[in-house]
Design an enzyme around this catalytic site. Structure first.
Site, PDB file in Angstrom:
ATOM      1  N   ARG A  46       0.822  -1.231   0.000  1.00 16.07           N
ATOM      2  CA  ARG A  46       0.000   0.000   0.000  1.00 16.07           C
ATOM      3  C   ARG A  46       0.853   1.277   0.000  1.00 16.07           C
ATOM      4  O   ARG A  46       0.399   2.327   0.442  1.00 16.07           O
ATOM      5  CB  ARG A  46      -0.952   0.017   1.197  1.00 16.07           C
ATOM      6  CG  ARG A  46      -1.934  -1.114   1.188  1.00 16.07           C
ATOM      7  CD  ARG A  46      -3.126  -0.823   2.065  1.00 16.07           C
ATOM      8  NE  ARG A  46      -4.033  -1.952   2.014  1.00 16.07           N
ATOM      9  CZ  ARG A  46      -3.982  -2.978   2.876  1.00 16.07           C
ATOM     10  NH1 ARG A  46      -3.103  -2.973   3.849  1.00 16.07           N
ATOM     11  NH2 ARG A  46      -4.825  -3.959   2.759  1.00 16.07           N
ATOM     12  N   GLU A  68       9.508  19.494 -24.285  1.00 15.10           N
ATOM     13  CA  GLU A  68       8.864  19.797 -23.003  1.00 15.10           C
ATOM     14  C   GLU A  68       9.447  21.090 -22.422  1.00 15.10           C
ATOM     15  O   GLU A  68       8.744  21.878 -21.805  1.00 15.10           O
ATOM     16  CB  GLU A  68       9.042  18.651 -21.996  1.00 15.10           C
ATOM     17  CG  GLU A  68       8.344  17.344 -22.365  1.00 15.10           C
ATOM     18  CD  GLU A  68       6.827  17.319 -22.111  1.00 15.10           C
ATOM     19  OE1 GLU A  68       6.241  18.354 -21.706  1.00 15.10           O
ATOM     20  OE2 GLU A  68       6.219  16.260 -22.349  1.00 15.10           O
ATOM     21  N   ARG A 109      -3.409  22.073 -13.479  1.00 15.74           N
ATOM     22  CA  ARG A 109      -2.348  21.154 -13.939  1.00 15.74           C
ATOM     23  C   ARG A 109      -2.522  20.758 -15.402  1.00 15.74           C
ATOM     24  O   ARG A 109      -1.559  20.395 -16.073  1.00 15.74           O
ATOM     25  CB  ARG A 109      -2.300  19.911 -13.036  1.00 15.74           C
ATOM     26  CG  ARG A 109      -1.131  19.006 -13.367  1.00 15.74           C
ATOM     27  CD  ARG A 109      -0.890  17.941 -12.327  1.00 15.74           C
ATOM     28  NE  ARG A 109       0.219  17.096 -12.723  1.00 15.74           N
ATOM     29  CZ  ARG A 109       0.904  16.306 -11.919  1.00 15.74           C
ATOM     30  NH1 ARG A 109       0.601  16.251 -10.645  1.00 15.74           N
ATOM     31  NH2 ARG A 109       1.903  15.578 -12.365  1.00 15.74           N
ATOM     32  N   ASN A 137      -0.488  19.959 -20.263  1.00 13.02           N
ATOM     33  CA  ASN A 137      -0.830  19.115 -21.420  1.00 13.02           C
ATOM     34  C   ASN A 137      -0.908  19.917 -22.717  1.00 13.02           C
ATOM     35  O   ASN A 137      -1.445  19.422 -23.711  1.00 13.02           O
ATOM     36  CB  ASN A 137      -2.161  18.404 -21.176  1.00 13.02           C
ATOM     37  CG  ASN A 137      -2.076  17.433 -20.021  1.00 13.02           C
ATOM     38  OD1 ASN A 137      -1.027  16.837 -19.793  1.00 13.02           O
ATOM     39  ND2 ASN A 137      -3.160  17.293 -19.269  1.00 13.02           N
ATOM     40  N   HIS A 156      -0.555  18.222 -26.041  1.00 13.34           N
ATOM     41  CA  HIS A 156      -0.566  16.780 -25.793  1.00 13.34           C
ATOM     42  C   HIS A 156      -1.797  16.076 -26.362  1.00 13.34           C
ATOM     43  O   HIS A 156      -1.760  14.864 -26.566  1.00 13.34           O
ATOM     44  CB  HIS A 156      -0.444  16.492 -24.297  1.00 13.34           C
ATOM     45  CG  HIS A 156       0.958  16.664 -23.776  1.00 13.34           C
ATOM     46  ND1 HIS A 156       1.685  17.827 -23.951  1.00 13.34           N
ATOM     47  CD2 HIS A 156       1.778  15.822 -23.091  1.00 13.34           C
ATOM     48  CE1 HIS A 156       2.875  17.693 -23.399  1.00 13.34           C
ATOM     49  NE2 HIS A 156       2.961  16.488 -22.865  1.00 13.34           N
ATOM     50  N   HIS A 170       7.810  10.701 -27.773  1.00 20.23           N
ATOM     51  CA  HIS A 170       6.799  11.567 -27.170  1.00 20.23           C
ATOM     52  C   HIS A 170       7.085  13.051 -27.465  1.00 20.23           C
ATOM     53  O   HIS A 170       6.202  13.803 -27.879  1.00 20.23           O
ATOM     54  CB  HIS A 170       6.743  11.314 -25.662  1.00 20.23           C
ATOM     55  CG  HIS A 170       5.809  12.221 -24.927  1.00 20.23           C
ATOM     56  ND1 HIS A 170       4.439  12.143 -25.081  1.00 20.23           N
ATOM     57  CD2 HIS A 170       6.042  13.252 -24.075  1.00 20.23           C
ATOM     58  CE1 HIS A 170       3.871  13.075 -24.334  1.00 20.23           C
ATOM     59  NE2 HIS A 170       4.813  13.757 -23.714  1.00 20.23           N
TER      60      HIS A 170
HETATM   61  N1  GLY Z   1       3.172  15.528 -17.696  1.00 19.44           N
HETATM   62  C1  GLY Z   1       2.053  16.266 -17.271  1.00 19.44           C
HETATM   63  C2  GLY Z   1       1.848  16.262 -15.792  1.00 19.44           C
HETATM   64  O1  GLY Z   1       2.694  15.824 -15.051  1.00 19.44           O
HETATM   65  O2  GLY Z   1       0.809  16.686 -15.346  1.00 19.44           O
END
Ligand code: GLY
Length: 361
Positions: free
Chosen positions: A121, A185, A241, A245, A248, A265
């Site tokens: 866990r 990136e 967050r 993207n 993406h 990627h």
């Molecule tokens: N690679 C995108 C993120 O970590 O949210």
């Protein structure tokens, strides 16, 4: 050495960026008060290059280390490999206070992080990313997971590492194509968050391509700072967050339809970001000269910016976009730019607009 903090209350941790960091791994794990037993999860290529140094550092610091080596490439991100890792951890009696070191690129980091998140866990883990892409993106922020036949990263957990050690010396051994893919990136952070970072990459690209240590350390640290800032505000991607993207949605679909591995990627999201910039000009107020700046920077970094698709492939691309994790209630949502350095997530885009954006002109 540069240090960036990811601020997440009790789950906070540091990202350390610099040269010669793998030899300090053992000492840093002692500082974290981790248990005596640990496992390094790595792949064959990275293992051959750095496992010896990592094992020596951990052993010298008093840890008992077991190395688990997985195959290279995306196929290692599977539930079958996860089960194999569990078995090895259990047979080497790793317990709750034991820990895992992810030594490798994004595949190893995602796999090892998921194993750490679920074995007993959850046991602690440390990320030692060895590619540019994993140093600026996947090792930071706690996204872990593996693939299913139905798609990439469909099983996973948000599970934060206890430390990220970005040893920039590892980038010297990175094939040029993979390094350039990582730059996709890096450029993304400029577009989504920081116009002056974007301008710096435009200016210092030759130094970045030569892997100039100081430029690299500063730029990687800035990217990690931006990612830490975003993740600190929205750890589980309920909103902000999603800006990470950018490019993406189309990028992931390109990877899916061309067979994973055809485009790296970073290459796929380079095409995706240029398309997203074109959509941003059509639908938002991103000025045309900024679309040209964006496309030009990806080109100068040696990355693809367009793709030729037959009508059948185009249909497949749209179908792939619809099964992406980012789809909500059947709607594909885009991150679009208002200007370089400022984006908005959750934007609806019509099929016609997407079609125009990927026209290979
Ligand atoms: N690679 C995108 C993120 O970590 O949210």
């Amino acid at each position: 050495m540069q240090k960036v903090k990811v601020d997440l209350d009790v789950r906070s941790y540091s990202i350390e960026i610099g040269g010669k960091l793998i030899p300090t791994l053992g000492k840093r794990c002692v500082d974290l008060g981790l248990g005596r037993r640990c496992a390094i999860i790595t792949d064959r290529i990275v293992g051959r290059l750095y496992a010896k140094t990592a094992v020596a550092s951990l052993t010298k610091a008093g840890f008992e280390v077991h190395v688990i080596t997985v195959d290279n490439g995306e196929q290692a991100k599977s539930l079958k490999v996860v089960a194999k890792c569990y078995d090895e951890l259990a047979s080497h009696r790793l317990e709750r206070r034991s820990f895992i070191v992810a030594l490798g690129g994004g595949v190893v980091g995602d796999l090892a992080g998921f194993v750490a998140a679920t074995y007993l866990r959850g046991i602690p883990f440390v990320q030692v990313p060895t590619t540019l892409l994993s140093q600026v993106d996947s090792s930071v922020g706690g996204k872990t997971g593996v693939n299913l036949k139905a798609g990439k990263n469909l099983v996973g957990a948000f599970y934060q590492p206890r430390l990220v050690l970005c040893d920039l010396d590892t980038l010297r051994n990175l094939p040029s194509r993979e390094y350039r893919a990582g730059l996709a990136e890096v450029i993304k952070y400029g577009i989504i968050y920081d116009a002056s970072l974007f301008a710096r990459i435009e200016r210092d690209l030759p130094k970045l391509l030569k892997k100039d240590p100081r430029t690299l350390a500063e730029v990687v640290a800035r990217c990690c700072e931006i990612k830490a800032d975003v993740v600190g505000q929205d750890e589980t991607e309920s909103g902000l967050r999603a800006i990470l993207n950018f490019g993406h949605t189309i990028g992931h679909a390109i990877e899916a339809i061309s067979g994973y591995g055809t485009y790296l990627h970073g290459e796929a999201i380079s095409i995706g970001q240029v398309a997203a910039a074109k959509i941003s000009a059509e639908q938002f107020e991103l000025p045309e000269p900024d679309v040209a700046r964006i496309a030009d920077l990806f080109k100068r970094a040696g990355l693809p910016t367009k793709i030729n698709l037959s009508p059948a492939q185009r249909a497949k691309l749209f179908a792939a976009m619809k099964v992406d994790k980012k789809v909500s209630a059947g709607e594909v949502k885009f991150v679009l730019a208002r200007k370089i350095g400022a984006v908005e997530f959750g934007q609806k885009v019509t099929t016609e607009t997407i079609n125009r954006s990927i026209e290979a002109k």
